[in-house]
Scaffold this active site. Structure first.
Site, PDB file in Angstrom:
ATOM      1  N   CYS A 110      28.589  56.529  19.612  1.00  0.00           N
ATOM      2  CA  CYS A 110      27.185  56.227  19.901  1.00  0.00           C
ATOM      3  C   CYS A 110      26.792  56.919  21.194  1.00  0.00           C
ATOM      4  CB  CYS A 110      27.009  54.712  20.034  1.00  0.00           C
ATOM      5  SG  CYS A 110      25.311  54.194  20.336  1.00  0.00           S
ATOM      6  N   HIS A 153      23.627  52.503  11.028  1.00  0.00           N
ATOM      7  CA  HIS A 153      23.895  52.556  12.479  1.00  0.00           C
ATOM      8  C   HIS A 153      22.572  52.534  13.258  1.00  0.00           C
ATOM      9  CE1 HIS A 153      26.303  54.297  16.039  1.00  0.00           C
ATOM     10  NE2 HIS A 153      25.042  54.385  16.430  1.00  0.00           N
ATOM     11  N   GLU A 154      21.593  53.319  12.787  1.00  0.00           N
ATOM     12  CA  GLU A 154      20.305  53.392  13.508  1.00  0.00           C
ATOM     13  C   GLU A 154      19.501  52.106  13.359  1.00  0.00           C
ATOM     14  OE1 GLU A 154      20.422  55.623  15.489  1.00  0.00           O
ATOM     15  OE2 GLU A 154      21.924  56.836  14.453  1.00  0.00           O
ATOM     16  N   HIS A 157      20.553  49.389  15.630  1.00  0.00           N
ATOM     17  CA  HIS A 157      20.034  49.479  17.011  1.00  0.00           C
ATOM     18  C   HIS A 157      18.700  48.739  17.153  1.00  0.00           C
ATOM     19  CE1 HIS A 157      22.851  51.975  19.200  1.00  0.00           C
ATOM     20  NE2 HIS A 157      22.779  52.976  18.349  1.00  0.00           N
TER      21      HIS A 157
END
Ligand code: SB7
Ligand code: NI
Length: 186
Positions: A110, A153-154, A157
């Site tokens: 990351c 993953h995005e 966030h």
């Protein structure tokens, strides 16, 4: 231009916040910011630009990573099956997902994490994502494998979740139940 100086690192509270929805249509400023986020990814994968401006290569970027708690992500990568993904999305949402999981045998990294965190990160093997692109069009994406991993993953966030939250603390390389690696033939 966004550089590594703009990327907030772990420990910054914005990375743990649930980001706000962008009210549609997005403002010119929001569109500009998302365009800049996508440009960061493109620059970071250009050897000359990356060297000149000290950019760490990235395939995705979420607005909280530049300190902005809004539901905006950019992605720029080519999937293992040669499919190209290069876009910004407002309010991306996982509409449905498989029961089956997947993971990268190399683990994940990351841009907001300046250390290696080893271990498998279990992800849904297939997801359907809806969102609004930079042209204001509603898009619906059916993703699998690597592409599904990057989008998860995005989107994590935007919900204050870091990749290592998913790693099994007792046994980081324990193969997640119901999972096949996305990057290796079995
Ligand atoms: C490995 C890397 C990424 C996604 C999935 C697997 C993106 C790394 C860059 N980011 O920090 C984006 O949030
Ligand atoms: Ni990240």
């Amino acid at each position: 231009m966004i550089t590594m100086d703009d990327i907030v690192r772990e420990g910054h509270p914005v990375l743990r916040q649930v980001a706000d929805e962008v009210s549609l249509p997005p403002s010119e400023e929001e569109k500009h910011t998302l365009t800049e986020m996508l440009q960061y990814l493109i620059n970071s994968q250009d050897e000359e630009m990356a060297e000149k401006y000290n950019l760490r290569p990235g395939v995705g970027l979420a607005a909280p990573q530049i300190g902005l708690s809004k539901r905006m992500i950019a992605v720029h990568f080519t999937d293992f099956d040669e499919q190209e993904y290069s876009m910004g999305l407002f309010n991306p949402k996982i509409m449905s997902h498989s029961v089956e999981k997947t993971y990268l045998s190399t683990g994940e990294g990351c841009l907001s994490v300046d250390r290696d965190v080893p271990g498998y990160v279990p992800r849904y093997a297939r997801i359907t994502v809806k969102g609004t692109d930079l042209n204001g069009n509603e898009v619906k994406l059916r993703l699998k494998g690597y592409a599904a991993i990057v989008f998860q993953h995005e989107i994590d966030h935007l919900n204050g979740i870091m990749f290592y939250d998913h790693i099994n603390k007792e046994d980081p390389f324990n193969v997640p139940e119901n999972a096949k690696p996305a990057d290796r033939e079995e």
